[in-house]
Each structure stands twice: as structure tokens, then as C-alpha cells.
Design a protein around this motif. Structure first.
Motif, mmCIF file in Angstrom:
data_model
loop_
_atom_site.group_PDB
_atom_site.id
_atom_site.type_symbol
_atom_site.label_atom_id
_atom_site.label_comp_id
_atom_site.label_asym_id
_atom_site.label_seq_id
_atom_site.Cartn_x
_atom_site.Cartn_y
_atom_site.Cartn_z
ATOM 1 N N ARG A 267 25.304 -11.870 -34.420
ATOM 2 C CA ARG A 267 24.701 -10.965 -33.433
ATOM 3 C C ARG A 267 23.400 -11.532 -32.878
ATOM 4 N NH1 ARG A 267 21.014 -7.138 -34.288
ATOM 5 N NH2 ARG A 267 21.437 -6.883 -36.521
ATOM 6 N N ALA A 271 22.552 -12.583 -28.999
ATOM 7 C CA ALA A 271 21.384 -12.034 -28.302
ATOM 8 C C ALA A 271 20.517 -13.148 -27.733
ATOM 9 C CB ALA A 271 20.569 -11.156 -29.250
ATOM 10 N N THR A 275 19.823 -13.694 -23.774
ATOM 11 C CA THR A 275 18.449 -13.702 -23.268
ATOM 12 C C THR A 275 18.175 -14.967 -22.462
ATOM 13 O OG1 THR A 275 17.697 -12.379 -25.158
ATOM 14 C CG2 THR A 275 16.014 -13.585 -23.912
ATOM 15 N N HIS A 339 14.043 -11.316 -29.987
ATOM 16 C CA HIS A 339 15.352 -10.645 -30.060
ATOM 17 C C HIS A 339 15.849 -10.749 -31.488
ATOM 18 C CE1 HIS A 339 16.321 -14.882 -29.156
ATOM 19 N NE2 HIS A 339 15.674 -14.705 -28.012
ATOM 20 N N THR A 344 20.193 -5.140 -29.912
ATOM 21 C CA THR A 344 21.569 -5.201 -29.407
ATOM 22 C C THR A 344 21.539 -5.511 -27.914
ATOM 23 O OG1 THR A 344 21.724 -2.870 -28.763
ATOM 24 C CG2 THR A 344 22.194 -3.406 -31.076
ATOM 25 N N HIS A 345 22.713 -5.484 -27.291
ATOM 26 C CA HIS A 345 22.801 -5.732 -25.849
ATOM 27 C C HIS A 345 22.004 -4.710 -25.048
ATOM 28 C CE1 HIS A 345 25.947 -2.776 -26.740
ATOM 29 N NE2 HIS A 345 25.864 -2.403 -25.465
ATOM 30 N N ILE A 348 18.415 -5.950 -24.737
ATOM 31 C CA ILE A 348 18.361 -7.176 -23.928
ATOM 32 C C ILE A 348 18.512 -6.828 -22.451
ATOM 33 C CG2 ILE A 348 19.396 -9.437 -23.489
ATOM 34 C CD1 ILE A 348 18.080 -9.251 -26.228
ATOM 35 N N TYR A 379 27.911 -11.262 -22.947
ATOM 36 C CA TYR A 379 28.528 -10.352 -23.919
ATOM 37 C C TYR A 379 30.004 -10.126 -23.634
ATOM 38 C CZ TYR A 379 24.173 -9.198 -26.320
ATOM 39 O OH TYR A 379 23.034 -9.260 -27.076
#
Length: 382
Positions: A267, A271, A275, A339, A344-345, A348, A379
Motif C-alpha cells: 500500500r 501511494a 504521489t 504518504h 490511502t488513495h 493522496i 490506482y
């Protein structure tokens, strides 16, 4: 609604269940009940370190663990190879000097990772190197050093291998036993997503042999005392610990166990990629070299004609998103997006969207939606 989103390289946002754990009543820190809490927390800590070694908790920041690593293993005149490529590499060197060791500095250009061959060269050329210090993840530069490759080299030498994983453990690959790390240190408030104030450290058998032969000059950080108290029945800490923070650390580690360490690292990697893709889509330049870019913090060059106060100030005041500035000679020249932890998304996307609007508001030619699209594509590709 007024809460600020922390997108800095620590402290990180703490899950409600972890905060709730701190509200439990204080128990006797010399009791069997607290011994059970300490035992479970230390066992989970060793699992995250990926080591068979015992872990020890220290009430203090990650710097306390850094100092414990050196204060217990070096004496006046001992030579220590300090790999310095950022603020925290410098800190290891300053701790070496504080304890009257002699630093042998391997200077690495900020934004670059250490070349393992340079480590081997110094160990061949310099005599009596007692220890080698390295920062796995330099939050000041956004660089992740190749601690696995350096560990392979250290197997051919007698020097202790001391690694700072304060901002990488729980967010990047750290295999203490697999990498041959003798002393590994970390802190609570970054990838582990616990409140600040707790540090953790592990020592290998070789490291303990050195500790036992070293006449250290520290009282609070004397690891022989931590070992003796930790081996007691029930297990204890030598001095009064931050009981409530250890409740939080226990719960934060349970969260990691539930997610799974491998999934948690994956994860973080995703991230980081999202980013980097987002900021590059906005026409921004990354500071760290691509091949050593961090999983937990991204360093970005400040857009030309824009000041740190303008960019980060607008992000904070208008959008309530906190970014980190540059340190030392990078102050005003870079900004950093953390991050790590529970990111999580959602966080971001919010950050990149706010960055788009901030840049456009400051007169930069930015296509609104381009950064967010790049994040979404990252993602969606998974």
C-alpha cells in the motif's frame, strides 16, 4: 471539518481505535497485567522488524533509540563509519561525536542513495571501524538507501551494522535478520501510525556481545538495564514508561498485524507511485533520484518563482493540508509530501487536487484535473 490533514513525514494521523486505546485507565507499570501488555507489544514489534531478536520499547522519540544504539556500543576513540546523505545521517554522526567516538564520514550527495561499493572501499582502507550507521529512509531528501546491499557487504567485516528505520519500518521492506542488521531502531509516529513518544530497538547476539564489553556513559538509555528488566517476571521497563502511549503502540501494531505487513508495504509503495505520478503530471520536478525514491515521503523541487510560504501557506490556510518544507540547505528549495501510516488513495487525491488549485491560484500554468487523473490512473492500473 476544521481538522488539518497531515501530509508530512511524521507525525502521521492516528486511527480512532488507537487514540481510544490511550483512554484506558492507567495500570501499575510493575504489575503482571502491564507485563502482558509489554510482552505482546514487544512480540509484535519483533514481527514488524522481521527478527528473532527481542525488541525493547523506550519512552522517547526515534532519536532516543538512535542514541541508545551508539551509546551502548562505542567508547571514547572508537571509529564509526557514518553514512551521511541528509539530516538524519548527520544526526548519527553528531551522536557519535557526543559519545566521544571518531566519525569516519561517507558523504553522499543529498537526493542520491549511498553506493555500496563506497562502503566496501572505506572498510578496506580504514582500520578498526567498530560500527557503520545508515539511515534507511532519509525524510529530509526523500531517499531510501539500499540497506540490503550494504548489509551484504557488512557480512565480510566485523563492524556492527546499525540501521535507522524510523521512517521506513511498516512502510518499506525491512528484514532485520535477512539483511544482517545488528541494531535496528524505529519510532512510533511514522509508518507505524502511533502517537509520538515511543521508540523501539533490537540488538543481535553480536551486538549484545559488544554491549557487554562496552563501558557506556549513559544512564537512562543503558540497554543492559532494559534487557535485565525485560527478562524479569513479569517483564518491565527499567524506568517509568509512558503507559498510555504503550497502549496506543500495542493497538497500532495490532492494526498492522490485521492488515498484514506485506500488504501494508504494498500500500505504501502504491501511494508513493501515485504521489510521484501526480506531481509530475503537474509539471513539477522530483528532488530524489528515481532509483532511490522513498516509499514514504516524496521530495519535490519548488516551482520557479514561487516561495515556500506561498505554496505551503496556501495549502495549509486555504485547504487545511499540511506539507513539509525543506531542511538545512534545501529550505525554501523543496517541499515534501508524506504518504505513510494510514494513508490511502483518498488522502493522496485530496492533496494533489489542493496542490493543483494552489499552483493555479499562484499563477502557474496548470491544467486542473491532470494531477488527480494521474493519481487515479495509478490506482486503477492495480
Amino acid at each position: 471539518m476544521d481538522e488539518t490533514l497531515l501530509m508530512i513525514p511524521g507525525p502521521t494521523r492516528v486511527a480512532p481505535r488507537v487514540l481510544k486505546a490511550m483512554s484506558e485507565n492507567i495500570v501499575n507499570h510493575r504489575s503482571a497485567l502491564f507485563g502482558e501488555i509489554l510482552t505482546e507489544t514487544n512480540q509484535m514489534m519483533s514481527e514488524v522488524f522481521q527478527t528473532e531478536n527481542q525488541s525493547y520499547l523506550i519512552t522517547g522519540s526515534g532519536t532516543a533509540a538512535m542514541e541508545a544504539a551508539l551509546a551502548n556500543t562505542i567508547s571514547k576513540g572508537d571509529r564509526v563509519l557514518n553514512i551521511v546523505g541528509g539530516k538524519f545521517g548527520q544526526r548519527f554522526m553528531q551522536i557519535t561525536e557526543t559519545h566521544k567516538g571518531i566519525p569516519v564520514q561517507l558523504e553522499v550527495e543529498w537526493g542520491h542513495g549511498v553506493n555500496p561499493d563506497d562502503v566496501r572501499y572505506i572498510l578496506e582502507e580504514e582500520e578498526d571501524i567498530k560500527a557503520v550507521t545508515i539511515v534507511h529512509n532519509e525524510t529530509s531528501t526523500g531517499v531510501a538507501n539500499p540497506i540490503d546491499e550494504v548489509g551484504k557487504i557488512l557480512k565480510d567485516y566485523d563492524a556492527l551494522y546499525i540501521v535507522d528505520t524510523v521512517s521506513s519500518l511498516g512502510g518499506d521492506d525491512v528484514f532485520v535478520d535477512g539483511y544482517g542488521i545488528d541494531i535496528c531502531v524505529t519510532g512510533s509516529q511514522k509508518c507505524l501510525a502511533a502517537p509520538p513518544g515511543i521508540a523501539a530497538v533490537t540488538f543481535s547476539d553480536d551486538a549484545w556481545d559488544v554491549v557487554d564489553k562496552t563501558d557506556n556513559q549513559t544512564y537512562y538509555l543503558n540497554m543492559k538495564k532494559y534487557r535485565k528488566s525485560g527478562d524479569a517476571t513479569p517483564p518491565e521497563t527499567p524506568y517509568t514508561p509512558a503507559v498510555s502511549l504503550i497502549y496506543a503502540m500495542q493497538e497500532a501494531l495490532r492494526v498492522i498485524m490485521e492488515e498484514g505487513l506485506e500488504e501494508r508495504v504494498r500500500r505504501h509503495k502504491l501511494a508513493a507511485e501515485a504521489t510521484r505520478n501526480g506531481v509530475k503530471a503537474l509539471g513539477l520536478d522530483l528532488f530524489a533520484q528515481k532509483e532511490v525514491a522513498s516509499n514514504t515521503v516524496t521530495s519535490i523541487k519548488m516551482p520557479e518563482g514561487i516561495t515556500d510560504k506561498e505554496l505551503r501557506g496556501n495549502m495549509r490556510e486555504r485547504y487545511r493540508i499540511e506539507l513539509a518544507g525543506g531542511q538545512d540547505h534545501l529550505k525554501g528549495n523543496v517541499f515534501r509530501i508524506g504518504h505513510m501510516g494510514n494513508i490511502t488513495h483518498r488522502e493522496i487525491i485530496s492533496t494533489i487536487a489542493a496542490l493543483e488549485m494552489t499552483m493555479q491560484g499562484l499563477g502557474l500554468d496548470v491544467e486542473i484535473g491532470s494531477g488527480v487523473a494521474a493519481v487515479a490512473d495509478t490506482y486503477l492500473e492495480v
